[in-house]
Enzyme design. Structure first.
Site, short mmCIF file in Angstrom:
data_model
loop_
_atom_site.label_atom_id
_atom_site.label_comp_id
_atom_site.label_asym_id
_atom_site.label_seq_id
_atom_site.Cartn_x
_atom_site.Cartn_y
_atom_site.Cartn_z
N LYS A 24 -17.47 30.46 -8.77
CA LYS A 24 -18.87 30.67 -8.21
C LYS A 24 -19.81 31.35 -9.50
O LYS A 24 -19.53 32.84 -9.46
CB LYS A 24 -18.89 30.52 -6.63
CG LYS A 24 -19.62 30.37 -6.08
CD LYS A 24 -19.81 30.32 -4.65
CE LYS A 24 -20.75 30.09 -4.35
NZ LYS A 24 -21.04 30.63 -2.67
C1 E4P Z 1 -22.81 29.06 -0.02
O1 E4P Z 1 -21.64 28.75 -0.67
C2 E4P Z 1 -22.93 29.93 0.78
O2 E4P Z 1 -21.56 30.77 0.52
C3 E4P Z 1 -23.85 29.83 1.73
O3 E4P Z 1 -23.85 28.70 2.45
C4 E4P Z 1 -24.58 30.95 2.37
O4 E4P Z 1 -25.49 30.79 3.69
P1 E4P Z 1 -26.06 31.46 4.36
O5 E4P Z 1 -27.61 31.94 3.82
O6 E4P Z 1 -25.97 31.52 5.44
O7 E4P Z 1 -26.21 32.70 3.99
#
Ligand code: E4P
Length: 222
Positions: A87
């Site tokens: 990622k």
């Molecule tokens: C995506 O891969 C992120 O880990 C995640 O969805 C972020 O979400 P949040 O805005 O609730 O922190």
């Protein structure tokens, strides 16, 4: 549409897996910190533990923000297990790193996406997954699901095969709306997945069915 869980909690991952609907996991440094996981060795161990539970793709995020660091970290992460997806944040060096990994057959998830322009350049770099953060867009009084629709339309017109992974999902409605908007994957907290099950008429209906069944059986026994 694939269902990923957005957590680093092993218990929650197991609970979602037990439902039989889990296709993968996404994590991020904040989610790892929430579980108290820190230090390179522990982080790597934790990813290994997640990959032992889940057969599907597991997104593991790099901490570096320069090309060299992202490549070094991403290669180590991808060596952990065949289902690891690296990622990478949507920044200039991130695009370079995604192109590098694409050329070497290493799968990537482009994270922190907030615009259609970012979605186009990530697809050009060969990202396997693209993560638009719909909840955070809603948080600034804009429309996250509209962005999913926009990207789905552009990817279909252009024939990009990057998968749209709706992220930053906060509730069951976000899941339904993302499905309608053309997301290939949703990554959700366990609460949003369980939220899909709920309807008051289901509870009332079931209570009535069981009460009627009990009543008739009691009459038969008299
Ligand atoms: C995506 O891969 C992120 O880990 C995640 O969805 C972020 O979400 P949040 O805005 O609730 O922190």
């Amino acid at each position: 549409m694939k269902f990923f869980i957005d957590t680093a909690s092993l218990d929650q991952i197991k609970e979602a897996k037990d439902l039989g609907i889990l296709d993968g996991v996404t994590t991020n440094p904040s989610l790892m910190a929430k579980e108290g996981i820190s230090g390179d060795k522990n982080v790597m161990e934790h990813y290994r533990a997640i990959c032992e539970i889940v057969d599907g793709d597991v997104s593991a995020e790099v901490i570096s923000t320069d090309f060299k660091g992202m490549v070094e970290e991403g290669e180590r992460l991808s060596d952990l297990a065949p289902n690891i997806v690296v990622k990478i944040p949507m920044i200039k060096d991130g695009i370079k790193a995604m192109s590098y990994f694409t050329d070497r057959g290493i799968r990537t998830n482009c994270t922190l996406v907030f615009s259609a322009g970012q979605a186009i350049i990530a697809a050009k770099a060969g990202a396997t997954y693209l993560s638009p953060f719909i909840g955070r867009i809603d948080d600034i009084s804009w429309d996250g699901v509209e962005l999913i629709k926009d990207i789905a339309e552009i990817y279909a017109i252009q024939g990009f095969d990057t998968q749209i992974l709706a992220a930053s999902i906060r509730n069951a409605k976000h899941i339904v709306d993302s499905a309608r908007a053309g997301a290939d994957v949703v990554t959700c907290p366990l609460s949003a997945i369980l939220g899909l099950l709920k309807h008051p008429l289901t509870d009332i209906g079931l209570e009535q069915f069981l009460a009627d069944h009990k009543k008739v059986n009691e009459l038969l026994l008299k």
